[in-house]
Each structure stands twice: as structure tokens, then as C-alpha cells.
Write a protein that holds these residues in place. Sequence first.
Motif, PDB file in Angstrom:
ATOM      1  N   VAL A 133      -5.693  -7.354   6.824  1.00 12.97           N
ATOM      2  CA  VAL A 133      -4.629  -6.893   5.885  1.00 12.97           C
ATOM      3  C   VAL A 133      -4.716  -5.463   5.709  1.00 12.97           C
ATOM      4  O   VAL A 133      -5.764  -4.840   5.520  1.00 12.97           O
ATOM      5  CB  VAL A 133      -4.858  -7.402   4.293  1.00 12.97           C
ATOM      6  CG1 VAL A 133      -3.863  -6.800   3.422  1.00 12.97           C
ATOM      7  CG2 VAL A 133      -5.067  -8.997   4.541  1.00 12.97           C
ATOM      8  N   VAL A 134      -3.568  -4.597   6.275  1.00 18.31           N
ATOM      9  CA  VAL A 134      -3.615  -3.387   6.565  1.00 18.31           C
ATOM     10  C   VAL A 134      -2.982  -2.899   5.311  1.00 18.31           C
ATOM     11  O   VAL A 134      -1.919  -2.962   4.953  1.00 18.31           O
ATOM     12  CB  VAL A 134      -2.958  -2.931   7.619  1.00 18.31           C
ATOM     13  CG1 VAL A 134      -3.095  -1.295   7.826  1.00 18.31           C
ATOM     14  CG2 VAL A 134      -3.558  -3.446   8.931  1.00 18.31           C
ATOM     15  N   LEU A 135      -3.715  -2.066   4.484  1.00 17.15           N
ATOM     16  CA  LEU A 135      -3.219  -1.215   3.262  1.00 17.15           C
ATOM     17  C   LEU A 135      -3.460   0.244   3.572  1.00 17.15           C
ATOM     18  O   LEU A 135      -4.474   0.878   4.135  1.00 17.15           O
ATOM     19  CB  LEU A 135      -4.092  -1.767   2.077  1.00 17.15           C
ATOM     20  CG  LEU A 135      -4.005  -3.350   1.641  1.00 17.15           C
ATOM     21  CD1 LEU A 135      -5.086  -3.574   0.474  1.00 17.15           C
ATOM     22  CD2 LEU A 135      -2.623  -3.897   1.816  1.00 17.15           C
ATOM     23  N   ASP A 136      -2.403   0.883   2.691  1.00 12.38           N
ATOM     24  CA  ASP A 136      -2.349   2.279   2.676  1.00 12.38           C
ATOM     25  C   ASP A 136      -3.466   2.927   1.447  1.00 12.38           C
ATOM     26  O   ASP A 136      -2.896   2.514   0.367  1.00 12.38           O
ATOM     27  CB  ASP A 136      -0.849   2.699   2.343  1.00 12.38           C
ATOM     28  CG  ASP A 136      -0.725   4.285   2.405  1.00 12.38           C
ATOM     29  OD1 ASP A 136      -1.767   4.935   2.244  1.00 12.38           O
ATOM     30  OD2 ASP A 136       0.273   4.880   2.322  1.00 12.38           O
ATOM     31  N   SER A 137      -4.446   3.536   2.023  1.00 11.96           N
ATOM     32  CA  SER A 137      -5.489   3.865   0.883  1.00 11.96           C
ATOM     33  C   SER A 137      -4.945   4.946   0.076  1.00 11.96           C
ATOM     34  O   SER A 137      -5.893   5.612  -0.836  1.00 11.96           O
ATOM     35  CB  SER A 137      -6.990   4.210   1.274  1.00 11.96           C
ATOM     36  OG  SER A 137      -6.757   5.172   2.315  1.00 11.96           O
ATOM     37  N   THR A 138      -3.767   5.333   0.301  1.00 17.49           N
ATOM     38  CA  THR A 138      -3.355   6.657  -0.367  1.00 17.49           C
ATOM     39  C   THR A 138      -2.205   6.164  -1.635  1.00 17.49           C
ATOM     40  O   THR A 138      -1.829   6.714  -2.597  1.00 17.49           O
ATOM     41  CB  THR A 138      -2.191   7.660   0.131  1.00 17.49           C
ATOM     42  OG1 THR A 138      -1.187   6.986   0.632  1.00 17.49           O
ATOM     43  CG2 THR A 138      -3.010   8.263   1.365  1.00 17.49           C
ATOM     44  N   GLN A 139      -2.274   4.532  -1.660  1.00 18.66           N
ATOM     45  CA  GLN A 139      -1.247   3.970  -2.552  1.00 18.66           C
ATOM     46  C   GLN A 139      -2.105   3.168  -3.375  1.00 18.66           C
ATOM     47  O   GLN A 139      -3.089   2.872  -3.295  1.00 18.66           O
ATOM     48  CB  GLN A 139      -0.476   3.126  -1.848  1.00 18.66           C
ATOM     49  CG  GLN A 139       0.575   3.840  -0.726  1.00 18.66           C
ATOM     50  CD  GLN A 139       1.654   4.646  -1.605  1.00 18.66           C
ATOM     51  OE1 GLN A 139       2.110   4.423  -2.595  1.00 18.66           O
ATOM     52  NE2 GLN A 139       1.693   5.765  -0.967  1.00 18.66           N
ATOM     53  N   ASP A 140      -1.525   2.923  -4.743  1.00 24.86           N
ATOM     54  CA  ASP A 140      -2.133   1.866  -5.371  1.00 24.86           C
ATOM     55  C   ASP A 140      -2.118   0.432  -4.791  1.00 24.86           C
ATOM     56  O   ASP A 140      -1.211  -0.164  -4.473  1.00 24.86           O
ATOM     57  CB  ASP A 140      -1.098   1.708  -6.993  1.00 24.86           C
ATOM     58  CG  ASP A 140      -1.537   1.016  -8.002  1.00 24.86           C
ATOM     59  OD1 ASP A 140      -2.790   0.375  -7.711  1.00 24.86           O
ATOM     60  OD2 ASP A 140      -0.712   0.439  -8.854  1.00 24.86           O
ATOM     61  N   ASP A 168      -7.841   9.700   6.558  1.00 22.29           N
ATOM     62  CA  ASP A 168      -7.689  11.054   7.068  1.00 22.29           C
ATOM     63  C   ASP A 168      -6.866  11.799   5.917  1.00 22.29           C
ATOM     64  O   ASP A 168      -6.990  13.075   6.211  1.00 22.29           O
ATOM     65  CB  ASP A 168      -7.097  11.056   8.303  1.00 22.29           C
ATOM     66  CG  ASP A 168      -5.823  10.553   8.644  1.00 22.29           C
ATOM     67  OD1 ASP A 168      -5.655   9.273   8.406  1.00 22.29           O
ATOM     68  OD2 ASP A 168      -4.817  11.122   8.653  1.00 22.29           O
ATOM     69  N   LEU A 169      -6.113  11.195   5.171  1.00 24.83           N
ATOM     70  CA  LEU A 169      -5.325  11.969   4.085  1.00 24.83           C
ATOM     71  C   LEU A 169      -6.036  12.346   3.129  1.00 24.83           C
ATOM     72  O   LEU A 169      -6.906  11.508   2.429  1.00 24.83           O
ATOM     73  CB  LEU A 169      -3.911  11.203   3.698  1.00 24.83           C
ATOM     74  CG  LEU A 169      -2.887  10.834   4.899  1.00 24.83           C
ATOM     75  CD1 LEU A 169      -1.890  10.036   4.478  1.00 24.83           C
ATOM     76  CD2 LEU A 169      -2.681  12.129   5.801  1.00 24.83           C
ATOM     77  N   PRO A 170      -5.981  13.676   2.416  1.00 22.06           N
ATOM     78  CA  PRO A 170      -6.664  14.111   1.345  1.00 22.06           C
ATOM     79  C   PRO A 170      -6.394  13.299   0.041  1.00 22.06           C
ATOM     80  O   PRO A 170      -7.748  12.976  -0.569  1.00 22.06           O
ATOM     81  CB  PRO A 170      -6.149  15.203   1.152  1.00 22.06           C
ATOM     82  CG  PRO A 170      -4.769  15.677   2.002  1.00 22.06           C
ATOM     83  CD  PRO A 170      -4.821  14.544   2.990  1.00 22.06           C
ATOM     84  N   GLU A 171      -5.391  12.611   0.043  1.00 22.94           N
ATOM     85  CA  GLU A 171      -5.341  11.650  -1.406  1.00 22.94           C
ATOM     86  C   GLU A 171      -5.716  10.335  -1.162  1.00 22.94           C
ATOM     87  O   GLU A 171      -5.620   9.471  -1.976  1.00 22.94           O
ATOM     88  CB  GLU A 171      -3.703  11.906  -1.987  1.00 22.94           C
ATOM     89  CG  GLU A 171      -2.751  11.046  -1.077  1.00 22.94           C
ATOM     90  CD  GLU A 171      -2.205  12.203   0.240  1.00 22.94           C
ATOM     91  OE1 GLU A 171      -2.994  12.772   0.607  1.00 22.94           O
ATOM     92  OE2 GLU A 171      -1.053  11.947   0.461  1.00 22.94           O
ATOM     93  N   ALA A 172      -6.543   9.960   0.016  1.00 22.77           N
ATOM     94  CA  ALA A 172      -6.989   8.754   0.170  1.00 22.77           C
ATOM     95  C   ALA A 172      -8.100   8.326  -0.700  1.00 22.77           C
ATOM     96  O   ALA A 172      -8.842   8.923  -1.068  1.00 22.77           O
ATOM     97  CB  ALA A 172      -7.397   8.512   1.764  1.00 22.77           C
ATOM     98  N   SER A 190      -9.060   5.245   9.764  1.00 23.02           N
ATOM     99  CA  SER A 190      -7.757   6.054  10.016  1.00 23.02           C
ATOM    100  C   SER A 190      -7.156   5.551  11.195  1.00 23.02           C
ATOM    101  O   SER A 190      -7.961   5.912  12.420  1.00 23.02           O
ATOM    102  CB  SER A 190      -8.159   7.530  10.012  1.00 23.02           C
ATOM    103  OG  SER A 190      -6.799   8.136  10.678  1.00 23.02           O
ATOM    104  N   ALA A 191      -6.315   4.617  11.546  1.00 26.09           N
ATOM    105  CA  ALA A 191      -5.855   4.314  12.527  1.00 26.09           C
ATOM    106  C   ALA A 191      -5.234   5.502  13.350  1.00 26.09           C
ATOM    107  O   ALA A 191      -5.107   5.670  14.598  1.00 26.09           O
ATOM    108  CB  ALA A 191      -4.477   3.415  12.353  1.00 26.09           C
ATOM    109  N   ALA A 192      -4.563   6.567  12.625  1.00 25.31           N
ATOM    110  CA  ALA A 192      -4.050   7.740  13.134  1.00 25.31           C
ATOM    111  C   ALA A 192      -4.967   8.472  14.059  1.00 25.31           C
ATOM    112  O   ALA A 192      -4.528   9.021  15.306  1.00 25.31           O
ATOM    113  CB  ALA A 192      -3.310   8.664  12.297  1.00 25.31           C
ATOM    114  N   THR A 193      -6.291   8.756  13.466  1.00 26.02           N
ATOM    115  CA  THR A 193      -7.357   9.639  14.105  1.00 26.02           C
ATOM    116  C   THR A 193      -8.574   8.823  14.636  1.00 26.02           C
ATOM    117  O   THR A 193      -9.014   9.305  15.740  1.00 26.02           O
ATOM    118  CB  THR A 193      -7.968  10.587  13.108  1.00 26.02           C
ATOM    119  OG1 THR A 193      -8.705   9.915  12.237  1.00 26.02           O
ATOM    120  CG2 THR A 193      -6.771  11.265  12.431  1.00 26.02           C
ATOM    121  N   GLY A 194      -8.466   7.684  14.641  1.00 28.38           N
ATOM    122  CA  GLY A 194      -9.485   6.510  15.063  1.00 28.38           C
ATOM    123  C   GLY A 194     -10.664   6.645  14.390  1.00 28.38           C
ATOM    124  O   GLY A 194     -11.764   6.016  14.860  1.00 28.38           O
TER     125      GLY A 194
END
Lengths: 209, 130
Positions: A133-140, A168-172, A190-194
Motif C-alpha cells: 500500500v503506497v502512501l504519500d508521507s507528505t499527506q494526511d 526525500d521531501l522536506p515535509e515528509a 523514497s521511490a524517487a531516490t531509492g
Amino acid sequence: MLSELKKSLQKLLKIFNRKKQIQLGFYGPVNAGKTTLANRISLDWLGKEVGTVSEVPHETRHVQKIENIVVTTNNGELKMNIVDMPGIATQVDYKSFKAFGMSEEDAKARAREATKGVIEAIKWLDNVDAVLVVLDSTQDPYTQVNVTIIGNLEARGIPMIIVANKIDLPEANPDSIASAFPQHVVVPISAATGENIEKLYEAIQEHLT
Amino acid sequence: MEIQLDFVSAETLARKGSAEKISFILDKIKRNIIVVLEEALEPQEEAELIEATMREIDAEEFHGIEFYRIDSRAKGLREKIAEYIAGRRHGITIVGPTRLIEAIKREPDYISMLAKVDIPQEEKKKKGGE
């Protein structure tokens, strides 16, 4: 009560029927980074990307299957087929696509495909062995879509790992995901940076095979 | 703009199967009614609701739903047996069309629903003192 009995039975059956190759579904809300993760895994182990990534919502509108991936970790080999699902949503408004510069006609066509993609993803719940289950850790994390996805996997007895993506995002804030779903394994990556991807492979091997 | 909220009792819902329940909810949502159900929908019913919503979406009139389940499911075995026999799932579910509901958000102590209200121009003028 009956559903709990069913879940326990399904877990027991899974122990006896451990598969050498698992069908691993990627579920999550729209724009959580499912296809970025599928691309990362595919690039790492097959040397090619499989899907287009975009900031426009509903970029993945069809189920994408990547077969015969063999991942090597410290604990041995892991064989899997990845099924990258369209993001789950409760609404699709074509006007939101126009904000990204699309023509009205293209935006409407994308909306039609997006609704079909959501239905297809839900139907696939019956055909996966395990799920990330892939969730965006910058979101609620306390959204009804997240709760519905996880609730459906629990009800069907499908083992899952929650991937707290975009660290990798500062608001994560991956800790908020772990707090929201304390009953499940949460792996921040971070899927973007590995970053932390090795830990995800090890977690899949430990919890999903 | 008027906003209609329909409260549906657990007894009414208990008489409906899943498919009938989903169709009942969507019928109201498409008529711009916000529905408050006196039960927590099951996760499978939620997936069916999303699936049915996707089938109904059209470009001009209906763009989807917002919903939230507030669960207070039975925890102990005795309560679970009682709930199973009574056929009742404790909690509530709020469902509404996206054209009316901006967001439903869980706060630490409560659930907050933000509704969109388009105030007619004449009303705006009165309120603004113009």
C-alpha cells in the motif's frame, strides 16, 4: 466474527501454501508514487522502466504488470510479478486535468479512462497474493480512501506492507503513517531516490512470502 | 442554495442487501442529498460504493463522492456475537456528492465536514451591505 475466522484460516493456508513467486499488487491513492516505485524496482532488476510518471493525477489508468522479477537480498532470492494499479479515488473531475493545460476533449477522455482504471484496480483485489500500500508521507494518512484500501485487504486476509513514500521531501512525515496504522508494517522509502529500498525488499521477503 | 441531509436508520439499512444499499445511497447522492447512515459500512461495501460511483460519473453532472466512516465496532467477543445476531454495525457513515462536500477530515476529537454553499448574488449583496 465470521470474517475473523475466515482471516485466520486464510493466514494458516498461506503458511502451508507459500508461493515461490508472488503476485504483488501496488495499491494506494492517486499520485502516491506507485508507478515511480514500480519503475525503480523494474529498473533495478530488469534494467527498464515500465510506466510513465507525471504530476497530473491519474497518469496510470490501466493495470500494468511486470513479470518475473528476481530480487536478491541478504536473506536469499525473491521472485515476484508486480501489478501496478491505477490510483484509487472517489471522484474524477475532468476540469482538474484542464488545469494542467489539457484540452477539454483530452481531459474528458482521461476522466473516462480514470474511472475505468479505478474499477479495474478494485476488481484486481481478488487476484493478488500480497500488496504494497503506497502512501504519500507528505499527506494526511487519515483519509477514507486509505482506510478503505487497508480495510479491504484486511477483510480478504491479503498480507500487506504500507510503504511511506516520498521521504526525500522536506515535509515528509512517515511517523504519522505508522501512527495511523499501528497494526501494520510500515517501511519509509523514497521511490524517487531509492532511499531505503533495500529495507523494503527485506520486508517483502520477511512478511509477504 | 439549500442543502438536504437525509438520516437513514440502522433498521432501514438492515432490511437492504449490499447492492440495494449502494444503489439507495447513490440515488440520493445524485440528487445532491448528503446521506448520514446509522451504521458503519463494511470495507467491501465501501469498495462497491466507489466502484458504483465510478460507473455513474459523467463529465457534466456528477464527479463523484466524499465519504467517511466513523467506526465504533464491537471489541469483545460477547459484543461481536450480539452485533452479529442483531445484524447491526455500530458507527455512522457520511456520504455526499463532491459538488456539495469540499472535504471530510478527521480531527483529533471530532470529524469535520466542509460543505460548499453557493450563495446567490442577491444574498451576497445583502450580506455585504451593497
